[in-house]
Design a protein around this motif. Structure first.
Motif, PDB file in Angstrom:
ATOM      1  N   TYR A  26       0.842  -1.200   0.000  1.00  0.00           N
ATOM      2  CA  TYR A  26       0.000   0.000   0.000  1.00  0.00           C
ATOM      3  C   TYR A  26       0.873   1.245   0.000  1.00  0.00           C
ATOM      4  O   TYR A  26       1.581   1.513   0.968  1.00  0.00           O
ATOM      5  N   LYS A  27       0.781   2.021  -1.079  1.00  0.00           N
ATOM      6  CA  LYS A  27       1.515   3.278  -1.192  1.00  0.00           C
ATOM      7  C   LYS A  27       0.523   4.426  -1.292  1.00  0.00           C
ATOM      8  O   LYS A  27      -0.531   4.305  -1.911  1.00  0.00           O
ATOM      9  N   GLY A  28       0.900   5.550  -0.690  1.00  0.00           N
ATOM     10  CA  GLY A  28       0.026   6.710  -0.718  1.00  0.00           C
ATOM     11  C   GLY A  28      -0.474   7.033   0.665  1.00  0.00           C
ATOM     12  O   GLY A  28       0.137   6.668   1.674  1.00  0.00           O
ATOM     13  N   ILE A  29      -1.589   7.737   0.708  1.00  0.00           N
ATOM     14  CA  ILE A  29      -2.154   8.130   1.993  1.00  0.00           C
ATOM     15  C   ILE A  29      -3.297   7.194   2.346  1.00  0.00           C
ATOM     16  O   ILE A  29      -4.082   6.803   1.488  1.00  0.00           O
ATOM     17  N   LEU A  30      -3.353   6.814   3.595  1.00  0.00           N
ATOM     18  CA  LEU A  30      -4.424   5.960   4.102  1.00  0.00           C
ATOM     19  C   LEU A  30      -5.134   6.718   5.216  1.00  0.00           C
ATOM     20  O   LEU A  30      -4.505   7.195   6.161  1.00  0.00           O
ATOM     21  N   TYR A  31      -6.437   6.814   5.082  1.00  0.00           N
ATOM     22  CA  TYR A  31      -7.276   7.507   6.058  1.00  0.00           C
ATOM     23  C   TYR A  31      -8.084   6.452   6.811  1.00  0.00           C
ATOM     24  O   TYR A  31      -8.786   5.650   6.193  1.00  0.00           O
ATOM     25  N   ALA A  32      -7.969   6.434   8.113  1.00  0.00           N
ATOM     26  CA  ALA A  32      -8.766   5.533   8.943  1.00  0.00           C
ATOM     27  C   ALA A  32      -9.757   6.359   9.753  1.00  0.00           C
ATOM     28  O   ALA A  32      -9.355   7.208  10.546  1.00  0.00           O
ATOM     29  N   GLY A  33     -11.046   6.122   9.503  1.00  0.00           N
ATOM     30  CA  GLY A  33     -12.082   6.706  10.340  1.00  0.00           C
ATOM     31  C   GLY A  33     -12.252   5.825  11.565  1.00  0.00           C
ATOM     32  O   GLY A  33     -12.625   4.658  11.443  1.00  0.00           O
ATOM     33  N   ILE A  34     -11.949   6.365  12.735  1.00  0.00           N
ATOM     34  CA  ILE A  34     -11.884   5.577  13.962  1.00  0.00           C
ATOM     35  C   ILE A  34     -12.977   6.017  14.935  1.00  0.00           C
ATOM     36  O   ILE A  34     -13.178   7.219  15.137  1.00  0.00           O
ATOM     37  N   MET A  35     -13.669   5.042  15.531  1.00  0.00           N
ATOM     38  CA  MET A  35     -14.557   5.335  16.658  1.00  0.00           C
ATOM     39  C   MET A  35     -13.819   4.976  17.940  1.00  0.00           C
ATOM     40  O   MET A  35     -13.377   3.832  18.115  1.00  0.00           O
ATOM     41  N   ILE A  36     -13.668   5.962  18.822  1.00  0.00           N
ATOM     42  CA  ILE A  36     -13.029   5.724  20.111  1.00  0.00           C
ATOM     43  C   ILE A  36     -14.118   5.262  21.076  1.00  0.00           C
ATOM     44  O   ILE A  36     -14.914   6.062  21.574  1.00  0.00           O
ATOM     45  N   THR A  37     -14.194   3.958  21.312  1.00  0.00           N
ATOM     46  CA  THR A  37     -15.231   3.376  22.166  1.00  0.00           C
ATOM     47  C   THR A  37     -14.670   3.075  23.550  1.00  0.00           C
ATOM     48  O   THR A  37     -13.456   3.182  23.787  1.00  0.00           O
ATOM     49  N   LYS A  38     -15.536   2.649  24.453  1.00  0.00           N
ATOM     50  CA  LYS A  38     -15.092   2.264  25.795  1.00  0.00           C
ATOM     51  C   LYS A  38     -14.173   1.048  25.725  1.00  0.00           C
ATOM     52  O   LYS A  38     -13.334   0.834  26.610  1.00  0.00           O
ATOM     53  N   GLN A  39     -14.338   0.237  24.678  1.00  0.00           N
ATOM     54  CA  GLN A  39     -13.506  -0.949  24.512  1.00  0.00           C
ATOM     55  C   GLN A  39     -12.196  -0.642  23.781  1.00  0.00           C
ATOM     56  O   GLN A  39     -11.350  -1.516  23.629  1.00  0.00           O
ATOM     57  N   GLY A  40     -12.050   0.603  23.285  1.00  0.00           N
ATOM     58  CA  GLY A  40     -10.855   0.979  22.552  1.00  0.00           C
ATOM     59  C   GLY A  40     -11.182   1.416  21.136  1.00  0.00           C
ATOM     60  O   GLY A  40     -12.353   1.438  20.733  1.00  0.00           O
ATOM     61  N   PRO A  41     -10.183   1.777  20.344  1.00  0.00           N
ATOM     62  CA  PRO A  41     -10.416   2.242  18.975  1.00  0.00           C
ATOM     63  C   PRO A  41     -10.942   1.128  18.075  1.00  0.00           C
ATOM     64  O   PRO A  41     -10.446  -0.002  18.120  1.00  0.00           O
ATOM     65  N   GLN A  42     -11.941   1.453  17.250  1.00  0.00           N
ATOM     66  CA  GLN A  42     -12.454   0.516  16.260  1.00  0.00           C
ATOM     67  C   GLN A  42     -12.630   1.255  14.934  1.00  0.00           C
ATOM     68  O   GLN A  42     -13.017   2.429  14.913  1.00  0.00           O
ATOM     69  N   VAL A  43     -12.365   0.557  13.837  1.00  0.00           N
ATOM     70  CA  VAL A  43     -12.398   1.189  12.520  1.00  0.00           C
ATOM     71  C   VAL A  43     -13.831   1.286  11.999  1.00  0.00           C
ATOM     72  O   VAL A  43     -14.558   0.284  11.945  1.00  0.00           O
ATOM     73  N   LEU A  44     -14.224   2.494  11.606  1.00  0.00           N
ATOM     74  CA  LEU A  44     -15.500   2.707  10.927  1.00  0.00           C
ATOM     75  C   LEU A  44     -15.356   2.511   9.421  1.00  0.00           C
ATOM     76  O   LEU A  44     -16.213   1.914   8.775  1.00  0.00           O
ATOM     77  N   GLU A  45     -14.268   3.048   8.870  1.00  0.00           N
ATOM     78  CA  GLU A  45     -14.057   2.974   7.428  1.00  0.00           C
ATOM     79  C   GLU A  45     -12.606   3.308   7.110  1.00  0.00           C
ATOM     80  O   GLU A  45     -11.888   3.896   7.924  1.00  0.00           O
ATOM     81  N   PHE A  46     -12.189   2.922   5.910  1.00  0.00           N
ATOM     82  CA  PHE A  46     -10.917   3.360   5.353  1.00  0.00           C
ATOM     83  C   PHE A  46     -11.186   4.212   4.120  1.00  0.00           C
ATOM     84  O   PHE A  46     -12.094   3.916   3.337  1.00  0.00           O
ATOM     85  N   ASN A  47     -10.407   5.262   3.958  1.00  0.00           N
ATOM     86  CA  ASN A  47     -10.360   6.007   2.699  1.00  0.00           C
ATOM     87  C   ASN A  47      -8.933   5.913   2.174  1.00  0.00           C
ATOM     88  O   ASN A  47      -7.988   5.774   2.958  1.00  0.00           O
ATOM     89  N   VAL A  48      -8.781   6.009   0.871  1.00  0.00           N
ATOM     90  CA  VAL A  48      -7.464   5.782   0.269  1.00  0.00           C
ATOM     91  C   VAL A  48      -6.887   7.066  -0.321  1.00  0.00           C
ATOM     92  O   VAL A  48      -6.059   7.022  -1.230  1.00  0.00           O
TER      93      VAL A  48
END
Length: 436
Positions: free
Chosen positions: A269-291
């Motif tokens: 994977y080359k380039g920019i990776l965007y991770a949409g993260i939800m910070i929950t009580k259980q810890g970070p979880q991924v909502l989505e990726f953008n490229v």
């Protein structure tokens, strides 16, 4: 050096603004650009999804670096086509662009690499999706659930459904009525995560990666996060919710497993990776990726970046990310999106924009106005350009300050100078940070 930036929004204007500061003194082109970008780059009349036209232009003009803004061009394989011609281009291949262009691919990839994300099911038939919503318990949890169109839907193909009826309407809208076109051929139904969102962007060379400053987007169109989702009504950086410990967990549990796991499969994977993260009580979880660069997060992040953006892009392309140390301004940034009345639904174009000169004077080099959906009026003159609206998100006003509060005050003071008929903007950008 010649650089081509592909796209026409505020994100691309911010990228061009940053590139103009490069020590390489590049000659910058933008395809297709917008009214405001025309003051900072040479406009190329080629649409961002015209891959052949863009490739022919880059070859003819001997472009040294191409930066892709919109996700659609990446999904259509522009990086593969440019690479086959030996051209330097910043972004992932078509296969890896599936991390954004297919919600199902992204979720299955996360499951395979044990990356924390919401429980989910994927459906290609509306009857089976609707039958799933009739079950008394979903993912060992009750409603709400989230229904997502599998493909690209301009940031609008996500519906939070508080009950079975809303879930079934969302499924029928996407899969039967095709309100998002082919993006709704499949849907992902997933559990609704509770917490606070954050945007994490990293630049990777396929093996190593480096993180940009954290940010937080505001998706809903109205104050207090009411109304439908949009492409983004504002953003700020840094995001206080992303503490040092939280950031490390995101790197260790999300970014590193993804980049390393893909590399082990021969997918670099080359380039920019965007991770949409939800910070929950259980810890970070991924909502989505953008490229690609987030919009409007980029408009809040790049004004804080001291490192040469062209150097960062080449470090990704040339496998040298581990040799580059990013430097940042010790400031906060708040971006407020000025939108057309009716957005994200129907809106009018061609409305005269006033107050830009006063706003530019007030910005005074410490804050910025990035054009998104603007065009130059036919009544303009060379020495006195008149801008009109030409999109849903029209302008991005970015304030900088020593604190988030100062940055927000600056952005809103500048925004107050600008006028066009039915102009709308949220008055509470960065409200979570200000409360904290």
């Amino acid at each position: 050096m010649k650089i081509l930036v592909i796209g026409s929004g505020g994100r691309e204007h911010a990228i061009i603004w940053k590139l103009k500061q490069s020590k390489s003194l590049p000659e910058i082109y933008c395809a297709p650009g917008n009214g405001g970008i025309s003051r900072d780059a040479r406009i190329v009349d080629i649409q961002s999804d015209d891959i052949k036209g863009l490739l022919d232009f880059a070859v003819k003009e001997k472009i040294d670096l191409t930066i892709v803004g919109p996700e659609a061009a990446l999904a259509h394989g522009i990086v593969d086509r440019f690479m086959r011609k030996g051209l330097s281009i910043f972004g992932p291949t078509k296969e890896l662009a599936l991390l954004e262009s297919s919600k199902a691919y992204a979720k299955e990839t996360m499951r395979g690499l044990n990356i924390p994300t919401a429980g989910f099911e994927i459906f290609a038939e509306p009857d089976k999706a609707i039958d799933f919503t009739n079950r008394p318990r979903l993912f060992a949890a009750h409603y709400p659930v989230v229904v997502k169109a599998d493909g690209l839907a301009a940031g609008k193909g996500v519906v939070i459904c508080k009950d079975r009826k809303e879930a079934q309407i969302a499924i029928e809208d996407m899969m039967v009525r095709k309100v998002f076109g082919p993006a709704g051929t499949r849907v992902v139904i997933e559990e609704h995560l509770e917490g606070e969102e954050a945007s994490i962007l990293v630049v990777s060379d396929g093996i190593n990666f480096t993180a940009l400053a954290s940010a937080q987007d505001h998706k809903r169109v109205f104050d207090r996060d009411k109304g439908p989702n949009t492409g983004g009504m504002g953003a700020y950086s840094p995001a206080p919710i992303v503490t040092r410990d939280t950031h490390k967990r995101i790197m260790d549990q999300v970014i590193e497993p993804l980049i390393t796991g893909l590399a082990k499969e021969g997918k670099f994977y080359k380039g920019i990776l965007y991770a949409g993260i939800m910070i929950t009580k259980q810890g970070p979880q991924v909502l989505e990726f953008n490229v690609r660069f987030g919009d409007p997060e980029t408009q809040a992040i790049l004004p804080r970046l001291k490192t040469d953006l062209a150097d960062l892009c080449f470090a990704s392309i040339e496998d040298k990310i581990d040799r580059l140390k990013l430097e940042w301004e010790e400031k906060s940034a708040v971006c407020v999106v000025l939108a057309s009345g009716g957005y994200p639904g129907d809106y009018q174009k061609g409305l005269e924009i006033s107050g830009l000169e006063d706003a530019d004077t007030l910005a005074d080099g410490d804050s910025h106005i990035f054009h998104a959906g603007t065009a130059i009026s036919p009544q303009s003159t060379v020495h006195s350009p008149q801008f009109v609206t030409d999109g849903g998100r029209v302008l991005n006003v970015v304030g900088l300050g020593d604190t988030i509060r100062q940055a927000a005050q600056k952005a809103y003071k500048i925004a107050g100078k600008i006028k066009f008929d039915k102009m709308h903007y949220r008055k509470d950008i960065a409200h979570r940070a200000l409360k904290s």
